[in-house]
Design a protein around this motif. Structure first.
Motif, PDB file in Angstrom:
ATOM      1  N   ARG A  86       0.818  -1.200   0.000  1.00 26.99           N
ATOM      2  CA  ARG A  86       0.000   0.000   0.000  1.00 26.99           C
ATOM      3  C   ARG A  86       0.858   1.260   0.000  1.00 26.99           C
ATOM      4  NH1 ARG A  86      -4.895   0.346   4.155  1.00 26.99           N
ATOM      5  NH2 ARG A  86      -5.526  -1.363   2.759  1.00 26.99           N
ATOM      6  N   ARG A  87       1.938   1.247   0.740  1.00 31.95           N
ATOM      7  CA  ARG A  87       2.789   2.435   0.786  1.00 31.95           C
ATOM      8  C   ARG A  87       3.537   2.641  -0.533  1.00 31.95           C
ATOM      9  NH1 ARG A  87       7.534   0.384   4.959  1.00 31.95           N
ATOM     10  NH2 ARG A  87       8.362  -1.298   3.642  1.00 31.95           N
ATOM     11  N   ALA A  88       3.759   1.535  -1.274  1.00 31.78           N
ATOM     12  CA  ALA A  88       4.401   1.666  -2.580  1.00 31.78           C
ATOM     13  C   ALA A  88       3.444   2.260  -3.599  1.00 31.78           C
ATOM     14  CB  ALA A  88       4.895   0.307  -3.068  1.00 31.78           C
ATOM     15  N   ALA A  89       2.165   1.907  -3.477  1.00 33.84           N
ATOM     16  CA  ALA A  89       1.164   2.441  -4.396  1.00 33.84           C
ATOM     17  C   ALA A  89       0.805   3.879  -4.063  1.00 33.84           C
ATOM     18  CB  ALA A  89      -0.086   1.576  -4.383  1.00 33.84           C
ATOM     19  N   GLY A  90       1.040   4.272  -2.796  1.00 32.42           N
ATOM     20  CA  GLY A  90       0.720   5.646  -2.407  1.00 32.42           C
ATOM     21  C   GLY A  90      -0.701   5.729  -1.864  1.00 32.42           C
ATOM     22  N   PHE A  91      -0.864   6.471  -0.807  1.00 35.70           N
ATOM     23  CA  PHE A  91      -2.181   6.624  -0.204  1.00 35.70           C
ATOM     24  C   PHE A  91      -3.068   7.503  -1.083  1.00 35.70           C
ATOM     25  CE2 PHE A  91       0.560   5.653   3.434  1.00 35.70           C
ATOM     26  CZ  PHE A  91      -0.147   4.603   4.014  1.00 35.70           C
ATOM     27  N   LEU A  92      -4.295   7.086  -1.233  1.00 35.31           N
ATOM     28  CA  LEU A  92      -5.300   7.829  -1.988  1.00 35.31           C
ATOM     29  C   LEU A  92      -4.893   8.066  -3.442  1.00 35.31           C
ATOM     30  CD1 LEU A  92      -6.218  10.507   0.723  1.00 35.31           C
ATOM     31  CD2 LEU A  92      -7.330   8.304   0.292  1.00 35.31           C
ATOM     32  N   ARG A  93      -4.028   7.194  -3.982  1.00 33.39           N
ATOM     33  CA  ARG A  93      -3.650   7.302  -5.397  1.00 33.39           C
ATOM     34  C   ARG A  93      -4.537   6.361  -6.197  1.00 33.39           C
ATOM     35  NH1 ARG A  93       1.312   9.597  -7.112  1.00 33.39           N
ATOM     36  NH2 ARG A  93       0.789   9.080  -9.250  1.00 33.39           N
ATOM     37  N   THR A  94      -5.294   6.917  -7.132  1.00 32.65           N
ATOM     38  CA  THR A  94      -6.143   6.071  -7.954  1.00 32.65           C
ATOM     39  C   THR A  94      -5.324   5.339  -9.012  1.00 32.65           C
ATOM     40  OG1 THR A  94      -6.585   7.968  -9.386  1.00 32.65           O
ATOM     41  CG2 THR A  94      -8.149   7.532  -7.604  1.00 32.65           C
ATOM     42  N   ASP A  95      -4.263   5.960  -9.516  1.00 27.62           N
ATOM     43  CA  ASP A  95      -3.413   5.337 -10.536  1.00 27.62           C
ATOM     44  C   ASP A  95      -2.209   4.706  -9.834  1.00 27.62           C
ATOM     45  OD1 ASP A  95      -2.057   4.537 -12.753  1.00 27.62           O
ATOM     46  OD2 ASP A  95      -2.212   6.443 -13.827  1.00 27.62           O
ATOM     47  N   LYS A  96      -2.342   3.439  -9.503  1.00 28.23           N
ATOM     48  CA  LYS A  96      -1.282   2.764  -8.756  1.00 28.23           C
ATOM     49  C   LYS A  96      -0.048   2.510  -9.624  1.00 28.23           C
ATOM     50  CE  LYS A  96      -4.448   0.486  -5.549  1.00 28.23           C
ATOM     51  NZ  LYS A  96      -4.924  -0.808  -4.982  1.00 28.23           N
ATOM     52  N   VAL A  97      -0.258   2.286 -10.924  1.00 29.67           N
ATOM     53  CA  VAL A  97       0.882   2.071 -11.817  1.00 29.67           C
ATOM     54  C   VAL A  97       1.725   3.337 -11.896  1.00 29.67           C
ATOM     55  CG1 VAL A  97       1.570   1.528 -14.169  1.00 29.67           C
ATOM     56  CG2 VAL A  97      -0.351   0.329 -13.137  1.00 29.67           C
ATOM     57  N   ALA A  98       1.064   4.494 -11.965  1.00 34.50           N
ATOM     58  CA  ALA A  98       1.791   5.758 -11.995  1.00 34.50           C
ATOM     59  C   ALA A  98       2.574   5.959 -10.713  1.00 34.50           C
ATOM     60  CB  ALA A  98       0.816   6.914 -12.212  1.00 34.50           C
ATOM     61  N   ALA A  99       1.959   5.603  -9.572  1.00 33.30           N
ATOM     62  CA  ALA A  99       2.658   5.741  -8.294  1.00 33.30           C
ATOM     63  C   ALA A  99       3.870   4.827  -8.231  1.00 33.30           C
ATOM     64  CB  ALA A  99       1.692   5.424  -7.155  1.00 33.30           C
ATOM     65  N   LEU A 100       3.732   3.609  -8.759  1.00 35.96           N
ATOM     66  CA  LEU A 100       4.854   2.667  -8.744  1.00 35.96           C
ATOM     67  C   LEU A 100       5.997   3.170  -9.606  1.00 35.96           C
ATOM     68  CD1 LEU A 100       6.105  -0.082  -8.029  1.00 35.96           C
ATOM     69  CD2 LEU A 100       4.871  -1.051  -9.986  1.00 35.96           C
ATOM     70  N   PHE A 101       5.697   3.610 -10.826  1.00 34.95           N
ATOM     71  CA  PHE A 101       6.747   4.114 -11.715  1.00 34.95           C
ATOM     72  C   PHE A 101       7.422   5.353 -11.121  1.00 34.95           C
ATOM     73  CE2 PHE A 101       5.231   1.228 -14.865  1.00 34.95           C
ATOM     74  CZ  PHE A 101       6.217   1.144 -15.835  1.00 34.95           C
ATOM     75  N   THR A 102       6.618   6.214 -10.499  1.00 36.09           N
ATOM     76  CA  THR A 102       7.190   7.421  -9.913  1.00 36.09           C
ATOM     77  C   THR A 102       8.131   7.091  -8.773  1.00 36.09           C
ATOM     78  OG1 THR A 102       5.178   8.639 -10.502  1.00 36.09           O
ATOM     79  CG2 THR A 102       6.628   9.632  -8.861  1.00 36.09           C
ATOM     80  N   CYS A 144      12.357  -6.200  -5.112  1.00 38.79           N
ATOM     81  CA  CYS A 144      10.930  -6.465  -4.894  1.00 38.79           C
ATOM     82  C   CYS A 144      10.507  -6.272  -3.440  1.00 38.79           C
ATOM     83  CB  CYS A 144      10.585  -7.878  -5.349  1.00 38.79           C
ATOM     84  SG  CYS A 144      11.561  -9.165  -4.536  1.00 38.79           S
ATOM     85  N   SER A 145      11.438  -6.446  -2.492  1.00 40.17           N
ATOM     86  CA  SER A 145      11.062  -6.331  -1.083  1.00 40.17           C
ATOM     87  C   SER A 145      10.610  -4.918  -0.728  1.00 40.17           C
ATOM     88  CB  SER A 145      12.240  -6.736  -0.195  1.00 40.17           C
ATOM     89  OG  SER A 145      13.373  -5.918  -0.454  1.00 40.17           O
ATOM     90  N   LYS A 146      11.030  -3.910  -1.501  1.00 44.51           N
ATOM     91  CA  LYS A 146      10.624  -2.531  -1.219  1.00 44.51           C
ATOM     92  C   LYS A 146       9.191  -2.260  -1.640  1.00 44.51           C
ATOM     93  CE  LYS A 146      15.245  -0.588  -2.007  1.00 44.51           C
ATOM     94  NZ  LYS A 146      16.016   0.405  -2.818  1.00 44.51           N
ATOM     95  N   TYR A 147       8.714  -3.004  -2.632  1.00 44.52           N
ATOM     96  CA  TYR A 147       7.442  -2.653  -3.254  1.00 44.52           C
ATOM     97  C   TYR A 147       6.339  -3.703  -3.091  1.00 44.52           C
ATOM     98  CZ  TYR A 147      10.971   0.189  -5.646  1.00 44.52           C
ATOM     99  OH  TYR A 147      12.038   1.015  -5.925  1.00 44.52           O
ATOM    100  N   TYR A 148       6.681  -4.954  -2.823  1.00 46.05           N
ATOM    101  CA  TYR A 148       5.692  -6.027  -2.878  1.00 46.05           C
ATOM    102  C   TYR A 148       5.683  -6.860  -1.611  1.00 46.05           C
ATOM    103  CZ  TYR A 148       5.333  -5.012  -7.855  1.00 46.05           C
ATOM    104  OH  TYR A 148       5.139  -4.376  -9.058  1.00 46.05           O
ATOM    105  N   GLU A 149       4.542  -7.497  -1.419  1.00 41.39           N
ATOM    106  CA  GLU A 149       4.418  -8.477  -0.350  1.00 41.39           C
ATOM    107  C   GLU A 149       5.177  -9.756  -0.728  1.00 41.39           C
ATOM    108  OE1 GLU A 149       3.046  -7.627   2.373  1.00 41.39           O
ATOM    109  OE2 GLU A 149       1.955  -5.818   1.775  1.00 41.39           O
ATOM    110  N   LYS A 150       5.389 -10.621   0.225  1.00 40.91           N
ATOM    111  CA  LYS A 150       6.178 -11.833  -0.019  1.00 40.91           C
ATOM    112  C   LYS A 150       5.507 -12.775  -1.009  1.00 40.91           C
ATOM    113  CE  LYS A 150       8.476 -11.812   4.498  1.00 40.91           C
ATOM    114  NZ  LYS A 150       8.723 -12.588   5.743  1.00 40.91           N
ATOM    115  N   GLU A 151       4.161 -12.762  -1.050  1.00 42.41           N
ATOM    116  CA  GLU A 151       3.436 -13.680  -1.932  1.00 42.41           C
ATOM    117  C   GLU A 151       3.181 -13.095  -3.323  1.00 42.41           C
ATOM    118  OE1 GLU A 151       2.380 -12.685   0.984  1.00 42.41           O
ATOM    119  OE2 GLU A 151       2.713 -14.422   2.293  1.00 42.41           O
ATOM    120  N   ALA A 152       3.724 -11.946  -3.607  1.00 40.29           N
ATOM    121  CA  ALA A 152       3.470 -11.292  -4.893  1.00 40.29           C
ATOM    122  C   ALA A 152       4.140 -12.051  -6.032  1.00 40.29           C
ATOM    123  CB  ALA A 152       3.972  -9.850  -4.855  1.00 40.29           C
TER     124      ALA A 152
END
Length: 263
Positions: free
Chosen positions: A13-29, A108-116
């Motif tokens: 969730r913190r990688a996607a950004g709070f209240l961000r509707t475009d999660k892909v944009a948040a990840l790339f940023t 991947c550990s910075k952005y994803y859960e272990k089961e991703a």
């Protein structure tokens, strides 16, 4: 869309950004802050988004006039589907999507859960490897469903060959022109090379077209026209259309454009 689904699978969730509707944009940023390649993609996407917004804000009557009066405008016209996947699309066209995904997999550990999916030690690297092929292509002309039917058919290709091969003759256009292939000597000539290339294009137009699908092809298949003649090597191909299968065979001499004096 498939790549985006993989990138969004169990994203923190913190990688996607709070209240961000475009999660892909948040990840790339977020990745762009530590990965220079992703940072360049972010800049290009922001420029494209600004151009799209400026195009929307223009009055309805001005844009057509601008198109007619200016032929040097480089503002891209993006479809709604392209805008929806603009981040992955831009990285793909810039040929860096595989490198960005590989960077995400390595960190991947910075952005994803272990089961991703991208955190999996097997699936993550496989996804990055699969993207190497698409990133090696040149996307200068993107085909869509409505452009498929504009591809020239075999009949049109043959007709073009007839017009090209007529050279101002006055005979009937319905008559198939002679290929006019003479035996090529070691010295060669430009006219003979052009005739050979024209013959090859003619044969290829019969074997490859948008209406039939090539299922199988094999060269040097021997065919004996008569009992007292030697077998002739040629190219055998099997084609599938909407309602039938077609078997074609063309002599190698005709395929190669070296018909010579053969009857």
């Amino acid at each position: 869309g498939v790549v985006e689904a993989c990138l969004l699978h169990m994203l923190k969730r913190r990688a996607a950004g709070f209240l961000r509707t475009d999660k892909v944009a948040a990840l790339f940023t977020k990745v762009g802050k530590t990965c220079a390649i992703a940072g360049d993609v972010c800049k290009k996407v922001q420029e494209l988004q600004q151009q799209v917004e400026s195009r929307k804000n223009q009055p309805n009557g001005q844009e057509p006039l601008k198109r007619q009066g200016s032929t040097t405008s480089k503002t891209p016209v993006l479809t709604p589907q392209a805008i929806k996947h603009i981040w992955v699309r831009t990285a793909l066209i810039e040929k860096v999507l595989d490198k960005i995904v590989q960077y995400i997999v390595d960190n991947c550990s910075k952005y994803y859960e272990k089961e991703a999916l991208l955190a999996d030690p097997v699936c993550g690297p496989i996804l990055a490897s699969l993207l190497v092929g698409p990133c090696a292509l040149e996307y200068t002309k993107l085909k869509t469903a409505d452009h498929y039917w504009t591809d020239p058919s075999a009949d049109e290709l043959v007709q073009r060959h007839r017009i090209h091969g007529a050279h101002g003759r006055q005979d009937s256009p319905c008559k198939r022109p002679a290929l006019g292939i003479r035996k090529r000597h070691s010295s060669g000539s430009t006219s003979e090379d052009r005739s050979a290339a024209s013959a090859r294009e003619y044969v290829e137009s019969l074997h490859q077209n948008s209406r039939t699908h090539l299922l199988y092809g094999k060269n040097n298949v021997l065919v004996q026209p008569k009992d007292d003649l030697e077998a002739i090597p040629g190219y055998l191909s099997l084609h599938q259309s909407a309602d039938s299968l077609t078997l074609k065979w063309t002599p190698n001499q005709l395929m190669n454009g070296t018909l010579g004096d053969s009857e």
